[in-house]
Design an enzyme around this catalytic site. Structure first.
Site, PDB file in Angstrom:
ATOM      1  N   ARG A   1     -14.484  20.792   4.932  1.00 56.00           N
ATOM      2  CA  ARG A   1     -13.593  19.654   4.657  1.00 56.00           C
ATOM      3  C   ARG A   1     -12.462  19.672   5.672  1.00 56.00           C
ATOM      4  O   ARG A   1     -11.570  20.511   5.619  1.00 56.00           O
ATOM      5  CB  ARG A   1     -13.036  19.732   3.239  1.00 56.00           C
TER       6      ARG A   1
ATOM      7  N   TYR B   1      -4.919  12.920  -3.528  1.00 56.49           N
ATOM      8  CA  TYR B   1      -5.304  14.018  -4.412  1.00 56.49           C
ATOM      9  C   TYR B   1      -4.502  14.013  -5.717  1.00 56.49           C
ATOM     10  O   TYR B   1      -3.934  15.015  -6.136  1.00 56.49           O
ATOM     11  CB  TYR B   1      -5.180  15.357  -3.677  1.00 56.49           C
TER      12      TYR B   1
ATOM     13  N   CYS C   1     -13.710  20.848  -3.176  1.00 60.10           N
ATOM     14  CA  CYS C   1     -13.013  19.626  -2.798  1.00 60.10           C
ATOM     15  C   CYS C   1     -12.740  18.789  -4.045  1.00 60.10           C
ATOM     16  O   CYS C   1     -13.579  18.726  -4.958  1.00 60.10           O
ATOM     17  CB  CYS C   1     -13.850  18.830  -1.805  1.00 60.10           C
TER      18      CYS C   1
ATOM     19  N   HIS D   1     -13.033   4.773  10.520  1.00 57.56           N
ATOM     20  CA  HIS D   1     -12.518   3.440  10.217  1.00 57.56           C
ATOM     21  C   HIS D   1     -13.556   2.349  10.297  1.00 57.56           C
ATOM     22  O   HIS D   1     -13.366   1.278   9.729  1.00 57.56           O
ATOM     23  CB  HIS D   1     -11.376   3.089  11.177  1.00 57.56           C
TER      24      HIS D   1
ATOM     25  N   HIS E   1       0.843  -1.198   0.000  1.00 57.81           N
ATOM     26  CA  HIS E   1       0.000   0.000   0.000  1.00 57.81           C
ATOM     27  C   HIS E   1       0.871   1.238   0.000  1.00 57.81           C
ATOM     28  O   HIS E   1       2.032   1.198   0.411  1.00 57.81           O
ATOM     29  CB  HIS E   1      -0.918   0.010   1.233  1.00 57.81           C
TER      30      HIS E   1
END
Length: 557
Positions: free
Chosen positions: A225, A409, A272, A151, A127
């Protein structure tokens, strides 16, 4: 006087939302005091040792695997995830002391969650940010999942359960959070009509119908955000650190120093990167908050131009070797690492780029949720680079090494998945492409046909200072189009048209039909337009969601 649409939203909110949300927002008509007292939020760059660092990397990993569900408790799992981390018969038992011995790859990396012990060594190289996950070695992840409280998602925890190796000793279950205060216990009050996408951290969008009624979005209804808990900063003791790595200079300036510079005001839209992500999710699942069409807002911002502040340090395009300007916020993660991002030096130093150190939003001190006391506003650029609670500026030859610049992003081709993604292969998102949305009516509504027509309204915007020059609408799923009747914006021109446009249209519908699909697409001042569908632009992070916006409605006559 409260607008009628707000009254309708209030009634809907109190009847349809969970009691927990209503309770949390019951004082939302009283907005926070922007001059709140309290010690300045500390800026740290060192990783805390031992258990304090444990689990932060896990939390960062989980950010790639979450949806918008928020945890309701540190110790008691929600019903839908109760099976994960539960005690399992027949498994070996380990203490936290045992877990602490496994804090490196050589020793195997162990972590604890609820009743479970997990060996995540084999996952580390699979990852983004594998080095970060090592920070979770040898401890419980629960204190840090209190911070990254989104989570509790069955998909996330199902993956996590694959690494289960045993049970945690009964006396150690919950020990790490027994006396821990809620990191979100000092959040600002929010307006009851905001539509939360997650609770901890708090992320919410403006009611869609209200969005199209105001060219300038009110502060209390501007989308929120947040990546971490909202820091409480005392304006009286606030200081901004500025470092020029190329000239080996640094200085500290106070809010009062920033206000000595000429006050510069711009109207700019902030959006966003994940706005409209929920539509992309219908094509194929993506990782991130399920934003609707309202993770966007338009405001006036006032403050000192960044180029003026940096010029006083001797930084100009003519004399610097820097390529980037990095920004760090005062919001920090479990390892005391701040939210960070960066932009190119050309944007930062160009007076026409209008980058400002903003201390006012719509003529008032910036609210806590939006960056009090200072937010860098980078008009025309994705919201992630508009860093809130600005604590540090670094002039550098390098991009920010923050997670949100390097491993988030960014956009990728539709064939890239989480097994093949390489974040080093894609540049960080800066300017955003042209986008539009229908705000009224909303999906599934029933429209009254009057004189053979229906009424639509919405917004359109393009990044990079490109102005919207046309909005096209359709009432037959995109087979035929007509231009909107009105298109309203501020007076700024390309290439400094940082704000959005609002549009309205009366559009004919075919006789004899009881339902139809409405569509909208926009064209900007460089004649860029939107892609037709999400299949062509799907990406694993669900960013840059700018395909035609489609709304299915029923018709009545």
């Amino acid at each position: 006087m409260i607008p009628s649409i707000l009254l309708r939203s209030l009634v809907h909110s109190k009847s349809c939302r969970s009691s927990a949300v209503v309770t949390r927002l019951q004082h939302s008509w009283n907005y926070e005091d922007n001059g709140s007292q309290g010690s300045r939020y500390p800026r740290h760059h060192a990783i805390l040792a031992g258990v304090v660092g444990a689990g932060a990397g896990i939390a960062l990993w989980l950010k790639y695997h979450l949806t918008a569900e928020a945890a309701s408790s540190l110790l008691v799992a929600d019903k839908e995830v109760a099976e994960y981390g539960a005690y399992k018969d027949g498994m070996p038992e380990y203490t936290l002391e045992d877990v602490a011995k496994h804090d490196t790859v050589d020793k195997r990396v162990w972590v604890a969650y609820r009743h479970g012990v997990y060996d995540i060594t084999d996952f580390i190289n699979e990852h983004p940010g594998g080095d970060k996950i090592l920070m979770g070695a040898g401890g419980s992840v629960e204190p840090f999942w209190a911070l990254y409280a989104v989570h509790k998602n069955p998909h996330v925890l199902k993956i996590f359960e694959n690494y289960r190796i045993g049970n945690l000793a009964a006396q150690d279950v919950g020990a790490m959070v027994k006396d821990m205060s809620d990191p979100y216990g000092n959040e600002p009050r929010r307006h009851v009509t905001l539509k939360p996408a997650s609770q901890k951290p708090f992320n919410a969008e403006t009611p869609l119908a209200f969005l199209a009624e105001n060219l300038i979005t009110p502060n209390e209804l501007f989308y929120v955000r947040n990546h971490l808990p909202v820091p409480e900063v005392d304006a009286k003791t606030y200081e901004l650190e500025i470092v020029d790595e190329t000239l080996d200079k640094e200085k500290m300036i106070k809010l009062s120093d920033i206000k000595k510079y000429p006050k510069h005001t711009i109207t700019a839209t902030i959006q966003c990167a994940g706005n409209r992500r929920s539509e992309m999710m219908k094509v194929k699942p993506v990782k991130g908050l399920s934003w609707g069409q309202a993770a966007i807002g338009n405001a006036t911002w006032s403050g000192a131009r960044l180029c003026d502040v940096l010029k006083d340090m001797g930084v100009t395009l003519e004399n610097t070797t820097a390529l980037h300007v990095q920004f760090e916020g005062l919001d920090t993660d479990p390892a005391s690492m701040p939210y960070g991002s960066s932009i190119q030096i050309e944007k930062a130093l160009d007076p026409q780029g209008d980058v400002i150190l903003a201390y006012e939003m719509n003529g008032e001190p910036i609210p806590r949720d939006h960056g009090f006391p200072v937010r860098v506003v980078v008009p025309g650029v994705v919201g992630a680079r508009n860093v809130k609670w600005l604590g540090k500026i670094v002039i550098s030859e390098k991009e920010s090494d923050a997670h949100w610049q390097q491993n988030d992003y960014k956009g990728f081709a539709p064939n890239i998945d989480w097994d093949t993604v390489d974040f080093t292969k894609s540049p960080a998102i800066q300017e955003l492409p042209v986008i539009s949305a229908i705000c009224v009516p909303e999906e599934g509504e029933t429209l009254k046909v009057v004189d053979g027509k229906v009424s639509l309204k919405g917004y359109a915007w393009s990044g990079g200072g490109r102005k919207i020059i046309r909005v096209d609408v359709s009432t037959d799923g995109g087979k035929s189009w007509q231009e909107s009747d009105t298109l309203v914006s501020d007076t700024a021109r390309h290439p400094r048209a940082w704000g959005w446009s609002l549009w309205e249209a009366e559009v004919p519908v075919s006789e004899g039909i009881s339902e139809t699909r409405l569509c909208v697409k926009a064209v900007d001042s460089q004649y860029n337009t939107q892609p037709e569908n999400f299949e062509n632009i799907w990406n694993l992070r669900g960013v840059i969601n700018n395909a035609y916006h489609r709304v299915n409605v029923k018709l009545t006559r």
